[in-house]
Design a protein around this motif. Structure first.
Motif, short mmCIF file in Angstrom:
data_model
loop_
_atom_site.label_atom_id
_atom_site.label_comp_id
_atom_site.label_asym_id
_atom_site.label_seq_id
_atom_site.Cartn_x
_atom_site.Cartn_y
_atom_site.Cartn_z
N ILE A 171 0.86 -1.10 -0.19
CA ILE A 171 -0.08 -0.27 0.01
C ILE A 171 0.89 1.15 0.02
CG2 ILE A 171 -1.94 -1.07 1.16
CD1 ILE A 171 -1.03 -0.11 3.73
N GLY A 172 0.41 2.35 -0.40
CA GLY A 172 0.92 3.36 -0.39
C GLY A 172 0.17 4.60 -1.38
N VAL A 173 0.56 5.81 -1.30
CA VAL A 173 -0.45 6.65 -1.99
C VAL A 173 0.28 6.64 -3.54
CG1 VAL A 173 -0.26 8.52 -0.09
CG2 VAL A 173 1.70 8.62 -1.70
N ASN A 174 -0.51 7.23 -4.38
CA ASN A 174 -0.05 7.47 -5.82
C ASN A 174 1.14 8.01 -5.99
OD1 ASN A 174 -2.61 6.51 -6.34
ND2 ASN A 174 -3.56 8.47 -6.83
N GLY A 175 1.99 7.40 -6.88
CA GLY A 175 3.26 7.66 -7.14
C GLY A 175 4.31 6.82 -6.24
N ALA A 176 3.88 6.22 -5.31
CA ALA A 176 4.88 5.67 -4.16
C ALA A 176 5.97 4.73 -4.87
CB ALA A 176 4.17 5.01 -2.95
N THR A 182 -0.79 8.27 8.26
CA THR A 182 0.55 9.07 8.08
C THR A 182 1.09 8.76 6.63
OG1 THR A 182 1.06 8.80 10.31
CG2 THR A 182 2.65 9.25 8.81
N PHE A 183 0.78 7.71 6.13
CA PHE A 183 1.52 7.13 4.87
C PHE A 183 0.34 7.38 3.49
CE2 PHE A 183 3.94 4.91 7.98
CZ PHE A 183 5.16 5.19 7.66
N LEU A 184 -0.84 6.90 4.12
CA LEU A 184 -1.80 6.96 2.96
C LEU A 184 -2.75 8.16 2.88
CD1 LEU A 184 -2.91 3.09 3.65
CD2 LEU A 184 -1.27 4.05 2.13
N GLY A 185 -3.02 8.83 4.05
CA GLY A 185 -3.93 9.83 4.02
C GLY A 185 -5.26 9.40 4.32
N GLU A 186 -6.32 10.53 4.72
CA GLU A 186 -7.59 10.18 5.15
C GLU A 186 -8.55 9.19 4.31
OE1 GLU A 186 -10.34 9.94 7.99
OE2 GLU A 186 -8.50 10.74 8.33
N SER A 187 -8.22 9.55 2.90
CA SER A 187 -9.05 8.79 1.82
C SER A 187 -9.13 7.51 1.87
CB SER A 187 -8.69 9.34 0.52
OG SER A 187 -7.15 8.92 0.11
#
Length: 237
Positions: free
Chosen positions: A25-30, A221-226
């Protein structure tokens, strides 16, 4: 992995065990999809090594990686829309021994009975959930040891994705190791054995998935609230 001079993935180290799910898992562009594509042979790593059961497969072309036992189910499913369900499954079996194809398709129909019902239907006429099952079945037709899943929830309603998660669990129960990239962290943690969090192309955290199930503040912290609010709003709606 580099795109030109840009380092998209740096020092990512992870392991997938037979019969278990490792969640990335991770945000877009990770660097999540880039990692899968490098393992699958669609990108050539600039350094590092990919091994299957102790044997290096780094840099081998994608069709040879399939023969080595690793199959990618890409983001967006990428089924062959004009072909029937059965023809899609036969396409997935192109690297398998011919005498195994019929047995593989029988096993796929047992795992996904709806595909047997739709076997003569053009794949483009299936629902989103059925198309995802077909993408899984096409991967299974190659008789892989490991399956790479890139965003299997994309475009699916929450209730449908619950069924897809059950399908993933049943595939793992057959002994196949699964490496899954997925934005919907909350829904997937209970399915996974291990979790790897990527941030800016590096491993920010790795460990047992069970230890993170109640650590929403840490994950935000790593993924955001979304990653959590979207799942909640879909359920409440």
């Amino acid at each position: 992995m580099h795109y030109g001079k840009l380092a998209a993935v740096q020092g990512v180290s992870l392991r997938v065990e037979p019969g278990a799910v490792t969640l990335v898992i991770g945000v877009n562009g990770a660097g999540k999809s880039t990692t899968l594509r490098a393992i699958a042979g669609l990108h050539r790593p600039t350094s590092g090594v990919v091994t299957v059961d102790g044997r290096a497969i780094t840099g081998r072309p994608a069709h040879d990686v399939v023969r080595d036992g690793v199959v990618l189910v890409p983001e967006g499913r990428r089924i062959f829309a004009p072909l029937t369900v059965l023809e899609n499954l036969r396409m997935g079996a192109y690297t398998a021994k011919r005498e195994q194809t019929a047995e593989s398709i029988r096993e796929i129909f047992e795992l996904f009975p709806i595909l047997q019902e739709r076997r003569s239907t053009p794949a483009g006429l299936l629902s989103g959930g059925e198309q995802q099952m077909l993408a899984f079945g096409r991967a299974l037709a190659a008789r892989p040891k490991y399956i790479l899943l890139d965003e299997p929830s994309m475009g699916l309603a929450p209730a449908v994705f619950d069924t897809i998660l059950d399908n993933i669990g049943r595939m793992a129960a057959t002994g196949i190791g699964i490496l899954m990239v997925e934005q919907n962290a909350e829904a997937c943690l209970s399915l996974a054995k291990d979790v790897v969090i990527l941030a800016q192309g590096k491993v920010a955290h790795s460990g047992a998935a069970g230890a993170l199930q109640s650590e929403h503040a840490f994950l935000r912290t790593f993924l955001g609230e979304s990653a959590f609010s979207a799942a909640k709003s879909e359920r409440d709606g």
